[in-house]
Design a protein around this motif. Structure first.
Motif, PDB file in Angstrom:
ATOM      1  N   SER A 124       0.870  -1.300   0.041  1.00 32.40           N
ATOM      2  CA  SER A 124       0.020   0.118   0.046  1.00 32.40           C
ATOM      3  C   SER A 124       0.781   1.296   0.035  1.00 32.40           C
ATOM      4  CB  SER A 124      -0.831  -0.069   1.299  1.00 32.40           C
ATOM      5  OG  SER A 124      -0.325   0.072   2.348  1.00 32.40           O
ATOM      6  N   SER A 126       0.753   5.498   0.706  1.00 32.12           N
ATOM      7  CA  SER A 126       0.351   6.817   1.484  1.00 32.12           C
ATOM      8  C   SER A 126       1.197   8.075   1.081  1.00 32.12           C
ATOM      9  CB  SER A 126       0.320   6.436   3.051  1.00 32.12           C
ATOM     10  OG  SER A 126      -0.130   7.711   3.564  1.00 32.12           O
ATOM     11  N   VAL A 139       8.504   1.071   4.416  1.00 31.22           N
ATOM     12  CA  VAL A 139       8.402   0.581   5.806  1.00 31.22           C
ATOM     13  C   VAL A 139       8.189  -0.736   5.848  1.00 31.22           C
ATOM     14  CG1 VAL A 139       7.264   1.049   8.013  1.00 31.22           C
ATOM     15  CG2 VAL A 139       7.742   2.960   6.335  1.00 31.22           C
ATOM     16  N   GLY A 142       5.117  -2.371   8.699  1.00 33.12           N
ATOM     17  CA  GLY A 142       4.411  -1.288   9.269  1.00 33.12           C
ATOM     18  C   GLY A 142       5.223  -0.915  10.538  1.00 33.12           C
ATOM     19  N   LEU A 143       6.543  -1.332  10.828  1.00 31.55           N
ATOM     20  CA  LEU A 143       7.183  -0.977  11.903  1.00 31.55           C
ATOM     21  C   LEU A 143       8.340  -0.239  11.725  1.00 31.55           C
ATOM     22  CD1 LEU A 143       6.763  -0.687  15.086  1.00 31.55           C
ATOM     23  CD2 LEU A 143       7.961  -3.055  15.077  1.00 31.55           C
ATOM     24  N   THR A 147       6.092   7.522  10.581  1.00 31.67           N
ATOM     25  CA  THR A 147       5.744   7.704   9.194  1.00 31.67           C
ATOM     26  C   THR A 147       5.374   8.997   9.130  1.00 31.67           C
ATOM     27  OG1 THR A 147       3.883   6.704  10.011  1.00 31.67           O
ATOM     28  CG2 THR A 147       5.263   5.509   8.726  1.00 31.67           C
ATOM     29  N   ASN A 159       4.070   0.633   2.416  1.00 30.55           N
ATOM     30  CA  ASN A 159       3.877  -0.366   3.540  1.00 30.55           C
ATOM     31  C   ASN A 159       4.189  -1.507   2.990  1.00 30.55           C
ATOM     32  OD1 ASN A 159       3.137   1.249   5.906  1.00 30.55           O
ATOM     33  ND2 ASN A 159       1.733   2.114   4.668  1.00 30.55           N
ATOM     34  N   ASP A 161       4.679  -5.750   3.454  1.00 29.85           N
ATOM     35  CA  ASP A 161       4.455  -6.598   4.090  1.00 29.85           C
ATOM     36  C   ASP A 161       5.508  -7.880   3.846  1.00 29.85           C
ATOM     37  OD1 ASP A 161       3.568  -9.048   5.539  1.00 29.85           O
ATOM     38  OD2 ASP A 161       1.512  -9.338   4.278  1.00 29.85           O
TER      39      ASP A 161
END
Length: 525
Positions: A124, A126, A139, A142-143, A147, A159, A161
């Protein structure tokens, strides 16, 4: 096994070292691995490795000779890469036969196929406020770095995964995820390298997209804890990444492997067995890291001369922060030798000891590094802020000294042109003692070109390269040069930091373009 104490000898709150600033920006390679064409000697067998308590010399080649010029680093880096793949992380395959995908303002899709197998994954997006195209920070999991600060600085967030590419919770004989769909569930490559491969495929798609939303030449990566391990490996193994930002990565991340047992960090055997992060071959070194012909300071060095911001936590011994500071200091010696000493930052001088917390101490350096390496609007130098709670001493770990490297490349029959595995076009003699040659890495609808400018028997002080692009080819961005146009007849000239080329030396610049892949015949003057 020989271990060493990493007792800090500081009475102040932190060791602060500001590295002198250079006006030259960190070089960003136009390809994933610019040393892919280097001839690497046969690697040693695991059973014949000697026990060496000190850190390996990053400047000494496998044949025992030391590099003497900055241009030698490309092929020396390739040797380190191969050692890491064989003994620590497992092999990172080259770009698959087919990589396609899409980039929108909210999502990136990646489709890969190789040797009759296919896989897909997505990430994703942003976007920050303003008008693109934007640089972007991947990232992991997500950590990672804050951000909000990333977007406020003007960079987008991707993001990623990592479990879609290499899943945790699986045994070494049954690895899962897109990487293992292509290369087999019993692949000896560990998860960290699989994650690195996945982000490289995202960058492939960004390159193909034409850069209308996200800039392929301005990508960063960050992650914390296990995802910090991943961010570290991702940035080290793809030279298109402009800024690498691992946070509190712990064992199997930044800390030197030789220092982990003496510091009381998570043991090597624990990190190896907790998840298949490391390659299968590392299993024979968990009790004897001093047999390794490589250590993590050399993985730090693999990022050089690109931007590197290591964030660490001195309050949790299990993370190995002392060993991490030694790795950063050791890798910084390569940065300094390459003339990019101000491109690396290490910061463990923090008050909040919570793992992976958002920390005010890191806000300003985070903004500065994004502006410098992604937006390219800043000039703030890197700094070392090592907490006295976990300050390692590099002098205790090395028996080698940092050489003064000359500019260019020393002659070496084992070091062919490393800029691209593609065959370069013939060199064209220039009128003032220089030649220019081109190599191209292409895909459907676009390509990246690397132009090498080589001096003749006398030094060059200022150069200009001309070439004519065929109809339908448009340059979208370029680096290490100033160009006169985007289509047709284009003149490329030096910038301040690559004006001078020593006799027999070279410099390189590059550009990305859309359109059919041409045969480039540059001329130099």
């Amino acid at each position: 096994m020989i271990t060493r104490s990493l007792v800090a000898a500081f009475t102040v709150a932190a060791l602060a070292m500001v590295i002198p600033h250079s006006d030259a920006p960190a070089a960003l390679a136009p390809v994933e691995d610019e040393g892919a064409a280097c001839a690497v000697p046969a690697l040693p067998d695991a059973g014949a490795l000697p026990t060496v308590a000190t850190l390996p010399d990053p400047f000494t080649r496998l044949d025992g000779t030391r590099i003497t010029a900055t241009g030698d680093w490309t092929c020396r880096r390739e040797e380190i890469k191969k050692l890491s793949e064989k003994f620590v992380h497992g092999t990172k395959p080259a770009r698959p036969q087919t990589v396609t995908g899409t980039v929108t303002s909210t999502n990136i899709t990646v489709n890969v196929s190789d040797q009759g197998r296919s896989a897909s994954f997505s990430a994703s997006v942003s976007l920050p406020s303003g008008t693109g195209p934007f640089p972007a920070v991947v990232v992991v999991g997500g950590l990672g770095a804050d951000t909000t600060t990333i977007k406020a600085a003007g960079a987008a967030v991707i993001n990623f995964d990592p479990y879609a590419v290499g899943k945790e919770g699986t045994g070494r004989a049954n690895k899962q995820g897109a990487f293992y769909t292509l290369y087999g569930s019993t692949s000896s490559t560990g998860l960290l390298m699989a994650w690195s491969w996945g982000v490289s495929r995202i960058i492939d798609v960004l390159e193909q997209s034409g850069g209308t939303i996200l800039r392929a030449d301005a990508t960063g990566v960050t992650g914390c804890s296990r995802f910090g391990k991943g961010a570290f490996v991702i940035g080290a193994f793809d030279q298109r990444i402009a800024l690498t930002m691992p946070i509190e990565s712990g064992t199997a991340g930044v800390p030197i492997l030789r220092g982990v047992p003496g510091e009381g960090a998570q043991s090597l055997s624990s990190a190896y067995s907790e998840q298949p992060w490391l390659g299968d071959a590392f299993g024979s070194f968990t009790g004897s890291p001093t047999r390794l012909p490589i250590d993590m300071h050399e993985i730090v060095a693999m990022v050089a001369p690109r931007g590197l911001f290591i964030m660490d936590n001195p309050h949790i011994a299990n993370l190995g922060p002392r060993s991490a500071s030694v790795a950063a200091l050791g890798g910084a010696e390569v940065y300094k030798a390459l003339g990019a000493g101000d491109a690396i930052t290490y910061w463990s001088d923090i008050q909040n000891g919570n793992h992976c917390a958002i920390r005010p101490e890191w806000t300003t350096p985070l903004q500065q590094t994004i502006r410098r390496f992604l937006l390219r609007t800043g000039t703030d130098p890197g700094t070392f802020r090592i907490s006295a709670k976990a300050a390692g001493n590099l002098a205790e770990w090395r028996d080698w000294q940092t050489p003064t490297l000359t500019t260019g490349s020393s002659p070496s029959p084992s070091s062919p042109s490393p800029s691209n595995p593609s065959s370069p076009s013939p060199s064209t003699p220039g009128s003032a003692g220089c030649t220019a040659s081109a190599s191209v890495n292409s895909w459907t609808g676009g390509f990246v070109a690397t132009i090498r400018v080589t001096a003749g028997s006398i030094p060059v002080n200022g150069w200009s390269v001309g070439l004519t692009l065929p109809a339908g080819v448009t340059i979208t961005n370029s680096w290490n040069t100033t160009r006169s146009a985007t289509t047709g007849a284009v003149r490329f000239t030096n910038v301040a930091y690559n004006t001078q080329i020593p006799a027999g030396g070279y410099t390189e610049f590059g550009f990305q373009a859309t359109g059919p892949t041409p045969t480039l015949t540059p001329t130099c003057s």
